[in-house]
Design an enzyme around this catalytic site. Structure first.
Site, PDB file in Angstrom:
ATOM      1  CD  GLU A 133       0.987  -0.944  10.748  1.00  0.00           C
ATOM      2  OE1 GLU A 133      -0.160  -1.440  10.890  1.00  0.00           O
ATOM      3  OE2 GLU A 133       1.367  -0.388   9.728  1.00  0.00           O
ATOM      4  CG  LEU A 134       0.144  -7.225  12.980  1.00  0.00           C
ATOM      5  CD1 LEU A 134      -0.160  -8.381  13.906  1.00  0.00           C
ATOM      6  CD2 LEU A 134       0.971  -7.678  11.792  1.00  0.00           C
ATOM      7  CG  HIS A 166       8.192  -4.226  -1.260  1.00  0.00           C
ATOM      8  ND1 HIS A 166       6.900  -4.054  -0.790  1.00  0.00           N
ATOM      9  CD2 HIS A 166       8.741  -2.982  -1.281  1.00  0.00           C
ATOM     10  CE1 HIS A 166       6.699  -2.773  -0.550  1.00  0.00           C
ATOM     11  NE2 HIS A 166       7.790  -2.099  -0.828  1.00  0.00           N
ATOM     12  CB  CYS A 179      -2.324   0.450   8.611  1.00  0.00           C
ATOM     13  SG  CYS A 179      -1.472  -0.745   7.567  1.00  0.00           S
ATOM     14  CG  ASN A 227      -0.384  -0.158   2.518  1.00  0.00           C
ATOM     15  OD1 ASN A 227       0.706  -0.723   2.659  1.00  0.00           O
ATOM     16  ND2 ASN A 227      -1.060   0.322   3.534  1.00  0.00           N
ATOM     17  N   GLY A 283       1.574  -5.878   7.803  1.00  0.00           N
ATOM     18  CA  GLY A 283       0.647  -6.685   7.019  1.00  0.00           C
ATOM     19  C   GLY A 283      -0.581  -7.063   7.806  1.00  0.00           C
ATOM     20  CB  SER A 284      -3.116  -9.618   7.123  1.00  0.00           C
ATOM     21  OG  SER A 284      -2.337 -10.810   7.020  1.00  0.00           O
TER      22      SER A 284
END
Length: 458
Positions: free
Chosen positions: A230-231, A157, A264, A133, A208-209
């Site tokens: 960082e989710l 990436h 996010c 993103n 990511g998720s």
């Protein structure tokens, strides 16, 4: 379909593809990263910072070229792509200028006779697993501080961001980072697991998720490696009152639809007081109506860019349709385009039932979801009723009132009368299932540092 590729999300056309790494190539890259680390860490912090400063300068020099690459890769408009290049440049510059001061040794008081000093030393090779993103910004906030610190970087990436990753490596080497100090790696999930297990890798950072974070976090834990995760989030934007509802609705809409809503810390839950709720929703509907799909490389007024991939657009559409089936109302927008393009028209969604699956689900796309509340207490309870805890904001003409609510938000970043304060010097990160660790600002450079005690007896 090639795993690593440049694929225009407006058309679905694959422009360029890249070979995935063999196991032998991964081993060569690990060896290079480790070898360079042992040389890079011996350079003075001022020398490393000077190299990183040059990285920022080259980013600025190649600004338009860099913006064009990510606009084609993942679909954001040229204007937003230029914004991202500028922000990444600012972050790299920040650590080049302020990084050395942030990791300066300092003495601490000791009851034992002697001198106790806290040092900030590098730890070794780091692995970054980054999302599509924000192809430059995400890398900048991980790589820049760690290169100044003396670590080396292996960067996996997203599959669709191979080109930008290679260009970052090119810029790093052009600026003076030794070959092997920053490497774009085109690996599989299995190879990532092997890299995390390898003793030469000392830490891993993933954005990511939740699912990806749980997997990477478990692998890091198994091998006793430091991780920063960082989710994402379903950030609340609480509007207690306003003397200009149209203006605050416009602010909410613009932030929610920025980058196709693929952010996010976007304001994914708009929690609005009952007395202004109808007007707020009506203003959002005005903003959502009449929009048309456009070319992200030349986006016109009233047009919206594609999402990152057709699959991403289909996922957002399926989430909205499921919310409707569970009782929500689609007030405006929400049209998935025909054909291979990744277009989903920005939408307004209301009435998502709190006992539905949709209520707890992050929609990573341009969907403004609005909830009605009748008191500050109800607003706060709704804001905190979430498994994620990245950021949140509270708006009111009474700053003290907003501050009382914001102070009780269960998030990593709480804001009053601004949706998100974002700058190179401002730390970023969350709590709960939004992950752990911080990036950017004065604390970002310390996540992968050996904060070593150095004691000399008197």
């Amino acid at each position: 379909m090639a795993k690593y590729r440049v694929q225009n999300p407006a058309t679905g056309e694959i422009i360029e593809s890249f070979e995935s790494a063999t196991d032998a190539q991964v081993e060569q890259q690990l060896a290079a990263a480790d070898s360079v680390y042992r040389e890079w860490r011996e350079r003075s912090v001022q020398e490393r910072a000077a190299v990183v400063k040059r990285v920022a300068e080259i980013f600025a020099e190649r600004r338009e070229e860099l913006a064009g690459i990510i606009a084609l890769e993942m679909g954001k408009s040229i204007a937003e792509s230029l914004d991202e290049v500028d922000f990444a440049t600012d972050i790299i510059e920040y650590y080049a200028v302020y990084g050395p001061g942030l990791i300066t040794d300092y003495e601490i008081p000791s009851t034992i006779p002697g001198k106790a000093v806290m040092e900030h030393l590098p730890v070794g090779v780091l692995l970054g697993v980054m999302p599509w993103n924000f192809p430059y910004y995400q890398v900048a906030r991980f790589a820049a501080p760690n290169l100044v610190l003396g670590n080396t970087i292996m960067l996996k990436h997203a599959d669709i961001c191979a080109k930008s990753n290679l260009v970052i490596q090119e810029i790093m080497e052009q600026a003076g980072v030794p070959v092997g100090g920053y490497q774009a790696v085109f690996t599989s999930h299995e190879q990532i697991a092997t890299m995390i297990a390898d003793p030469r890798v000392q830490g891993v950072s993933l954005t990511g998720s939740e699912r990806a974070g749980a997997i990477i976090g478990a692998q890091a834990g198994t091998h006793l490696k430091k991780a920063v995760l960082e989710l994402g989030g379903i950030d609340p934007m609480v509007v207690l009152d306003s003397d200009n509802v149209a203006e605050i609705a416009k602010t909410a809409w613009e932030f929610r639809t920025y980058n196709g809503g693929q952010v996010c810390n976007s304001n994914k839950r708009m929690i609005v007081m009952a007395d202004i709720y109808d007007e707020f929703v009506a203003e959002l509907k005005k903003l959502a109506e009449g929009l048309k799909p456009g070319d992200q490389l030349n986006l016109g007024e009233g047009e919206y860019a594609p999402l990152s991939t057709r699959a991403a657009a289909e996922t957002v559409n399926a989430q909205v349709q499921r919310a409707i089936e569970e009782g929500a109302t689609l007030e405006a927008g929400g049209v998935l385009s025909d054909g291979p393009g990744a277009y989903y028209s920005p939408a307004v969604l209301t009435g998502v039932p709190r006992d539905s699956e949709s209520y707890q689900e992050e929609i990573f796309g341009p969907v403004a979801t609005v909830y009605k509340v009748h008191s500050d207490e109800e607003a706060l309870e709704l804001a905190n009723d979430c498994a994620l805890g990245l950021g949140g904001s509270v708006f009111s003409t009474d700053e003290a009132r907003a501050a009382r609510v914001a102070s009780k938000l269960e998030v990593g970043m709480a804001h009053v009368n601004i949706i998100a304060a974002e700058a190179a010097e401002i730390p970023f990160g969350g709590v709960k299932r939004s992950g752990f660790g911080r990036e950017m600002g004065p604390v970002g450079i310390g996540e992968f540092a050996n904060k070593r005690l150095y004691f000399v007896s008197a």
